[in-house]
Write a protein that holds these residues in place. Structure first.
Motif, PDB file in Angstrom:
ATOM      1  N   ASN A  90       9.481  -9.707  -6.513  1.00 47.74           N
ATOM      2  CA  ASN A  90       8.852  -9.892  -5.197  1.00 47.74           C
ATOM      3  C   ASN A  90       7.329  -9.949  -5.375  1.00 47.74           C
ATOM      4  OD1 ASN A  90       8.154  -9.956  -2.513  1.00 47.74           O
ATOM      5  ND2 ASN A  90       9.518  -8.296  -1.916  1.00 47.74           N
ATOM      6  N   THR A  91       6.875 -11.049  -5.967  1.00 45.05           N
ATOM      7  CA  THR A  91       5.456 -11.159  -6.314  1.00 45.05           C
ATOM      8  C   THR A  91       4.543 -11.163  -5.096  1.00 45.05           C
ATOM      9  OG1 THR A  91       5.963 -13.496  -6.686  1.00 45.05           O
ATOM     10  CG2 THR A  91       5.503 -12.189  -8.608  1.00 45.05           C
ATOM     11  N   ALA A  92       4.958 -11.748  -4.004  1.00 40.48           N
ATOM     12  CA  ALA A  92       4.103 -11.764  -2.808  1.00 40.48           C
ATOM     13  C   ALA A  92       3.837 -10.336  -2.335  1.00 40.48           C
ATOM     14  CB  ALA A  92       4.748 -12.593  -1.702  1.00 40.48           C
ATOM     15  N   ALA A  93       4.878  -9.518  -2.291  1.00 38.97           N
ATOM     16  CA  ALA A  93       4.700  -8.124  -1.866  1.00 38.97           C
ATOM     17  C   ALA A  93       3.839  -7.365  -2.864  1.00 38.97           C
ATOM     18  CB  ALA A  93       6.057  -7.444  -1.701  1.00 38.97           C
ATOM     19  N   ARG A  94       4.070  -7.562  -4.142  1.00 39.29           N
ATOM     20  CA  ARG A  94       3.283  -6.854  -5.156  1.00 39.29           C
ATOM     21  C   ARG A  94       1.800  -7.206  -5.057  1.00 39.29           C
ATOM     22  NH1 ARG A  94       6.072  -7.334 -10.842  1.00 39.29           N
ATOM     23  NH2 ARG A  94       4.272  -6.060 -11.353  1.00 39.29           N
ATOM     24  N   LYS A  95       1.490  -8.480  -4.828  1.00 45.32           N
ATOM     25  CA  LYS A  95       0.092  -8.883  -4.667  1.00 45.32           C
ATOM     26  C   LYS A  95      -0.525  -8.241  -3.434  1.00 45.32           C
ATOM     27  CE  LYS A  95       0.328 -13.256  -7.118  1.00 45.32           C
ATOM     28  NZ  LYS A  95       0.255 -14.711  -7.033  1.00 45.32           N
ATOM     29  N   LEU A  96       0.229  -8.190  -2.347  1.00 42.10           N
ATOM     30  CA  LEU A  96      -0.263  -7.546  -1.132  1.00 42.10           C
ATOM     31  C   LEU A  96      -0.555  -6.074  -1.402  1.00 42.10           C
ATOM     32  CD1 LEU A  96      -0.839  -7.369   1.930  1.00 42.10           C
ATOM     33  CD2 LEU A  96       1.607  -6.894   2.215  1.00 42.10           C
ATOM     34  N   TYR A  97       0.395  -5.371  -2.021  1.00 38.83           N
ATOM     35  CA  TYR A  97       0.203  -3.950  -2.300  1.00 38.83           C
ATOM     36  C   TYR A  97      -1.021  -3.719  -3.200  1.00 38.83           C
ATOM     37  CZ  TYR A  97       4.989  -3.646  -0.500  1.00 38.83           C
ATOM     38  OH  TYR A  97       6.112  -3.743   0.278  1.00 38.83           O
ATOM     39  N   GLU A  98      -1.158  -4.551  -4.223  1.00 36.77           N
ATOM     40  CA  GLU A  98      -2.324  -4.425  -5.107  1.00 36.77           C
ATOM     41  C   GLU A  98      -3.625  -4.642  -4.341  1.00 36.77           C
ATOM     42  OE1 GLU A  98      -1.483  -7.160  -8.299  1.00 36.77           O
ATOM     43  OE2 GLU A  98       0.048  -5.846  -9.148  1.00 36.77           O
ATOM     44  N   PHE A 112       7.391   0.977  -9.498  1.00 34.70           N
ATOM     45  CA  PHE A 112       6.881   2.106  -8.723  1.00 34.70           C
ATOM     46  C   PHE A 112       5.372   1.945  -8.629  1.00 34.70           C
ATOM     47  CE2 PHE A 112       5.392   6.427  -8.098  1.00 34.70           C
ATOM     48  CZ  PHE A 112       6.259   6.880  -7.099  1.00 34.70           C
ATOM     49  N   MET A 113       4.841   1.967  -7.388  1.00 31.99           N
ATOM     50  CA  MET A 113       3.414   1.793  -7.166  1.00 31.99           C
ATOM     51  C   MET A 113       2.896   2.951  -6.312  1.00 31.99           C
ATOM     52  SD  MET A 113       3.205  -2.328  -6.422  1.00 31.99           S
ATOM     53  CE  MET A 113       1.476  -2.508  -6.866  1.00 31.99           C
ATOM     54  N   GLY A 114       1.639   3.273  -6.466  1.00 31.84           N
ATOM     55  CA  GLY A 114       1.056   4.337  -5.679  1.00 31.84           C
ATOM     56  C   GLY A 114      -0.442   4.187  -5.563  1.00 31.84           C
ATOM     57  N   ARG A 115      -0.999   4.970  -4.656  1.00 35.50           N
ATOM     58  CA  ARG A 115      -2.447   5.007  -4.498  1.00 35.50           C
ATOM     59  C   ARG A 115      -2.858   6.350  -3.896  1.00 35.50           C
ATOM     60  NH1 ARG A 115      -4.576   2.308   1.006  1.00 35.50           N
ATOM     61  NH2 ARG A 115      -6.139   3.864   0.599  1.00 35.50           N
ATOM     62  N   SER A 116      -4.086   6.716  -4.169  1.00 36.63           N
ATOM     63  CA  SER A 116      -4.645   7.937  -3.588  1.00 36.63           C
ATOM     64  C   SER A 116      -5.082   7.642  -2.158  1.00 36.63           C
ATOM     65  CB  SER A 116      -5.849   8.392  -4.387  1.00 36.63           C
ATOM     66  OG  SER A 116      -5.451   8.764  -5.676  1.00 36.63           O
ATOM     67  N   LEU A 117      -5.124   8.700  -1.364  1.00 37.22           N
ATOM     68  CA  LEU A 117      -5.609   8.612   0.008  1.00 37.22           C
ATOM     69  C   LEU A 117      -6.851   9.486   0.113  1.00 37.22           C
ATOM     70  CD1 LEU A 117      -2.213   8.920   1.884  1.00 37.22           C
ATOM     71  CD2 LEU A 117      -3.594   6.853   1.606  1.00 37.22           C
ATOM     72  N   GLU A 172      -4.212  -3.851  -1.436  1.00 34.85           N
ATOM     73  CA  GLU A 172      -4.417  -2.674  -0.588  1.00 34.85           C
ATOM     74  C   GLU A 172      -4.614  -1.403  -1.419  1.00 34.85           C
ATOM     75  OE1 GLU A 172      -4.888  -2.316   2.806  1.00 34.85           O
ATOM     76  OE2 GLU A 172      -5.153  -4.487   2.656  1.00 34.85           O
ATOM     77  N   GLY A 173      -4.851  -1.565  -2.723  1.00 35.27           N
ATOM     78  CA  GLY A 173      -5.204  -0.431  -3.568  1.00 35.27           C
ATOM     79  C   GLY A 173      -4.067   0.223  -4.321  1.00 35.27           C
ATOM     80  N   PHE A 174      -2.855  -0.276  -4.195  1.00 39.31           N
ATOM     81  CA  PHE A 174      -1.730   0.279  -4.944  1.00 39.31           C
ATOM     82  C   PHE A 174      -1.794  -0.216  -6.384  1.00 39.31           C
ATOM     83  CE2 PHE A 174      -0.282   0.673  -0.628  1.00 39.31           C
ATOM     84  CZ  PHE A 174       0.510   1.803  -0.607  1.00 39.31           C
ATOM     85  N   VAL A 175      -1.425   0.655  -7.309  1.00 42.97           N
ATOM     86  CA  VAL A 175      -1.366   0.283  -8.718  1.00 42.97           C
ATOM     87  C   VAL A 175       0.031   0.602  -9.251  1.00 42.97           C
ATOM     88  CG1 VAL A 175      -3.828   0.607  -9.147  1.00 42.97           C
ATOM     89  CG2 VAL A 175      -2.266   2.505  -9.510  1.00 42.97           C
ATOM     90  N   VAL A 176       0.437  -0.135 -10.261  1.00 41.37           N
ATOM     91  CA  VAL A 176       1.734   0.114 -10.899  1.00 41.37           C
ATOM     92  C   VAL A 176       1.635   1.428 -11.662  1.00 41.37           C
ATOM     93  CG1 VAL A 176       3.384  -0.705 -12.617  1.00 41.37           C
ATOM     94  CG2 VAL A 176       2.306  -2.334 -11.046  1.00 41.37           C
ATOM     95  N   GLU A 177       2.555   2.330 -11.366  1.00 44.15           N
ATOM     96  CA  GLU A 177       2.588   3.629 -12.045  1.00 44.15           C
ATOM     97  C   GLU A 177       3.820   3.779 -12.921  1.00 44.15           C
ATOM     98  OE1 GLU A 177       2.110   6.454  -8.847  1.00 44.15           O
ATOM     99  OE2 GLU A 177      -0.058   6.148  -8.831  1.00 44.15           O
ATOM    100  N   GLY A 178       4.730   2.828 -12.821  1.00 53.58           N
ATOM    101  CA  GLY A 178       5.920   2.873 -13.653  1.00 53.58           C
ATOM    102  C   GLY A 178       6.850   1.712 -13.354  1.00 53.58           C
TER     103      GLY A 178
END
Length: 165
Positions: free
Chosen positions: A124-132, A157-162, A134-140
């Motif tokens: 789902n590359t479109a979603a992954r690009k959107l998440y990136e 698995f993606m995440g970001r700090s708040l 917005e500051g999300f990074v791949v964590e696993g």
């Protein structure tokens, strides 16, 4: 095009959100089988209206985001997880998903969270690009975690700090 209006879900949104969820179902983002009648209610014990943000365009439901805790452990209470995001086909490309993600980050912050996470299928590359964006990074990456539509698919698995304001 109007700006998406984001609001908390109400119990009476259940039917419209269920219809939207079924209309956008695809192995591009879903690991569950295609829903079949009789349909489960959109809101149930696991997901209540308080766990959902709704996007509207011109007063019509255009998308939703489910936000929950990552686990039930007290030591993990500072993390919120996006547990579902859907945008109506006709509303795509109008900033609905981005507005939902930003509202979810604010809601998570309001709830005292320090992090927000999500899982997305690798294809789902479109979603992954959107998440990136917005500051999300791949964590696993869980390699070949799912077998969908005849192919093995990685779960990312993606995440970001708040940061606090």
């Amino acid at each position: 095009m109007p700006t998406p209006h984001i609001r908390p879900a109400r119990l009476d949104d259940g039917e419209a959100l269920g219809l939207l969820d079924r209309a956008v179902w695809s192995h591009q983002h879903a690991v569950q089988p295609r829903p079949e009648p009789p349909y489960e209610p959109f809101f149930a014990e696991q997901f209540l209206p308080r766990d959902c943000l709704v996007a509207e365009l011109d007063g019509a439901v255009a998308g939703f985001l489910r936000l929950g805790t990552a686990t039930s452990l007290a030591c993990n209470a500072h993390v919120r997880m996006i547990r579902g995001l859907a945008v109506a086909e006709e509303a795509r490309g109008h900033g609905v998903a981005r507005a939902l993600l930003r509202a979810a980050a604010e809601e998570a912050r309001r709830q005292g969270a320090r992090r927000i996470t999500l899982r997305v299928l690798a294809h789902n590359t479109a979603a992954r690009k959107l998440y990136e964006s917005e500051g999300f990074v791949v964590e696993g990456v869980l390699t070949e975690e799912f077998f969908l539509d005849g192919a093995y698919v990685d779960d990312v698995f993606m995440g970001r700090s708040l940061p606090t304001a």
